[in-house]
Design a protein around this motif. Structure first.
Motif, PDB file in Angstrom:
ATOM      1  N   PRO A  17       0.804  -1.227   0.000  1.00  0.00           N
ATOM      2  CA  PRO A  17       0.000   0.000   0.000  1.00  0.00           C
ATOM      3  C   PRO A  17       0.837   1.277   0.000  1.00  0.00           C
ATOM      4  CG  PRO A  17      -0.907  -1.611   1.528  1.00  0.00           C
ATOM      5  CD  PRO A  17       0.420  -2.148   1.074  1.00  0.00           C
ATOM      6  N   GLU A  18       1.960   1.263   0.710  1.00  0.00           N
ATOM      7  CA  GLU A  18       2.812   2.464   0.763  1.00  0.00           C
ATOM      8  C   GLU A  18       3.448   2.780  -0.585  1.00  0.00           C
ATOM      9  OE1 GLU A  18       5.501   2.672   4.344  1.00  0.00           O
ATOM     10  OE2 GLU A  18       4.511   0.758   4.761  1.00  0.00           O
ATOM     11  N   ILE A  19       3.987   1.766  -1.244  1.00  0.00           N
ATOM     12  CA  ILE A  19       4.651   2.051  -2.519  1.00  0.00           C
ATOM     13  C   ILE A  19       3.648   2.390  -3.609  1.00  0.00           C
ATOM     14  CG2 ILE A  19       6.759   0.767  -1.974  1.00  0.00           C
ATOM     15  CD1 ILE A  19       5.695  -1.567  -3.662  1.00  0.00           C
ATOM     16  N   ILE A  20       2.428   1.874  -3.480  1.00  0.00           N
ATOM     17  CA  ILE A  20       1.384   2.257  -4.437  1.00  0.00           C
ATOM     18  C   ILE A  20       1.071   3.741  -4.293  1.00  0.00           C
ATOM     19  CG2 ILE A  20      -1.069   2.011  -4.989  1.00  0.00           C
ATOM     20  CD1 ILE A  20      -0.764  -0.992  -4.364  1.00  0.00           C
ATOM     21  N   VAL A  21       0.850   4.188  -3.055  1.00  0.00           N
ATOM     22  CA  VAL A  21       0.544   5.603  -2.824  1.00  0.00           C
ATOM     23  C   VAL A  21       1.697   6.485  -3.289  1.00  0.00           C
ATOM     24  CG1 VAL A  21       0.111   7.362  -1.068  1.00  0.00           C
ATOM     25  CG2 VAL A  21      -1.071   5.165  -0.946  1.00  0.00           C
ATOM     26  N   LYS A  22       2.917   6.095  -2.962  1.00  0.00           N
ATOM     27  CA  LYS A  22       4.081   6.893  -3.369  1.00  0.00           C
ATOM     28  C   LYS A  22       4.181   6.962  -4.890  1.00  0.00           C
ATOM     29  CE  LYS A  22       7.037   6.235   0.711  1.00  0.00           C
ATOM     30  NZ  LYS A  22       8.324   5.708   1.214  1.00  0.00           N
ATOM     31  N   ALA A  23       3.952   5.837  -5.560  1.00  0.00           N
ATOM     32  CA  ALA A  23       4.041   5.822  -7.027  1.00  0.00           C
ATOM     33  C   ALA A  23       2.957   6.698  -7.642  1.00  0.00           C
ATOM     34  CB  ALA A  23       3.938   4.398  -7.548  1.00  0.00           C
ATOM     35  N   LEU A  24       1.747   6.652  -7.090  1.00  0.00           N
ATOM     36  CA  LEU A  24       0.640   7.412  -7.661  1.00  0.00           C
ATOM     37  C   LEU A  24       0.664   8.877  -7.245  1.00  0.00           C
ATOM     38  CD1 LEU A  24      -2.298   4.837  -7.520  1.00  0.00           C
ATOM     39  CD2 LEU A  24      -0.692   5.334  -9.359  1.00  0.00           C
TER      40      LEU A  24
END
Length: 331
Positions: A17-24
């Motif tokens: 979830p963290e890397i998804i938010v950071k990527a988006l």
């Protein structure tokens, strides 16, 4: 049309979830694709707060409800996880949820509502405890799409590699290579790259033995028995395939642009060159899934030890999304 990329949350107790938010939270991404998260909205909101991103979570039930606008993360909310899911722990609930996320993504891909799937990592033990006895994402995808012939492709900015064999011992790997498998993987590489818009991709096949056997000097004729008939069959169909080439120089040649993709014979032959180029840039891709489903993934695990600490690196997730954009069908 910019492709719709379905991003699955993976194991929510990890860094997914963290890397998804950071990527988006990358504005430029929205210039080339329309991303949508398939997961659990409350977990995504928690990740948003952890990484201190100024983003809104837009909860939706259908792809058609998405806004696809930077500053808002569209999330198809399956609402299957507790809000207080612990970080960094094996959880049957998280394992079951990871399966449900990919199941939903495949459903959307089959209906052509999304053009590619990008997966955050799952945990195999949690997956099993959640009741789903698969080795990982690839086997789940093969089962859900009814696919028998598929392959793993690895991609980095300057090199693409597809494998004849992967997670088996070296002796077993060599035993299992045959002309049919060689042809099939060459064809998978050709079809995947042509669907992505590449005309006549150049495909180079690695030799099994040092110096690709050097006309029988090394090995027991494995190149002549297992590789060359498959290569010749592909060539007869007009596919731009060549080899077998000595592996010790082939990856250098491919990385400088002589070939579009390399067919590796076994796991480490293909993985080592990619990982030397940088773990943060590597992407794991499943090709050959029925229905033309493309799946890309980060080339790392759930990183339970750093989950929830806002130190996870987004670069592999960004690279995975970019590969999904690149390989999404252009027709």
């Amino acid at each position: 049309m910019k492709p719709v990329i379905g991003i699955t949350m993976g194991d929510a107790a990890g860094i997914g979830p963290e890397i998804i938010v950071k990527a988006l939270d990358t504005k430029e991404l929205y210039e080339t694709c329309r991303p949508i998260v398939i997961g659990d909205a409350k977990i995504l909101e928690r990740a948003r707060d952890i990484v201190e991103a100024d983003l809104q979570i837009h909860v939706i039930k259908e792809v058609s409800d998405a806004q696809f606008a930077y500053g808002t993360i569209d999330c198809i909310d399956l609402d299957v996880l507790p809000a207080d899911l612990p970080f960094g722990q094996i959880s049957p609930a998280a394992g079951d949820a990871a399966f449900r996320f990919i199941e939903k993504a495949v459903e959307l891909a089959k209906k052509h509502e999304i053009q590619a799937i990008c997966t955050a990592p799952l945990n195999k033990e949690a997956l099993h405890k959640g009741g789903h006895m698969f080795p990982g994402h690839t086997e789940i995808l093969a089962e859900l799409t009814g696919t028998k012939d598929y392959s793993m492709m690895l991609s980095s900015p300057n090199l693409k590699v597809i494998h004849l064999t992967t997670h088996v011992g070296l002796i077993k790997a060599i035993e299992s290579i045959n002309p049919e498998r060689t042809y099939t993987v060459i064809k998978l590489a050709h079809d995947t790259l042509t669907r992505a818009g590449m005309k006549q991709p150049s495909i180079a096949v690695c030799g099994i033995n040092p110096h690709a056997g050097e006309h029988g000097l090394f090995g027991n004729g494995e190149e002549e028995e297992k590789l060359i008939p498959g290569i010749e069959r592909a060539q007869a169909e007009g596919i731009n395939a060549s080899g077998p080439h000595p592996a010790d120089t082939l990856f250098f040649r491919a990385a400088r642009g002589d070939f579009d993709i390399v067919v590796a014979c076994y796991h480490d032959q293909g993985h080592a060159p990619i990982k030397v180029l940088g773990l943060e840039a590597g992407v794991n891709i499943t090709v050959g899934l029925k229905g033309g489903v493309i799946r890309t993934s980060v080339d790392h695990g759930t990183a339970f030890d750093i989950a929830g600490k806002n130190i996870a690196d987004k670069r592999s997730m960004l690279a995975a999304i970019e590969s999904a954009i690149e390989l999404a069908p252009k027709e």
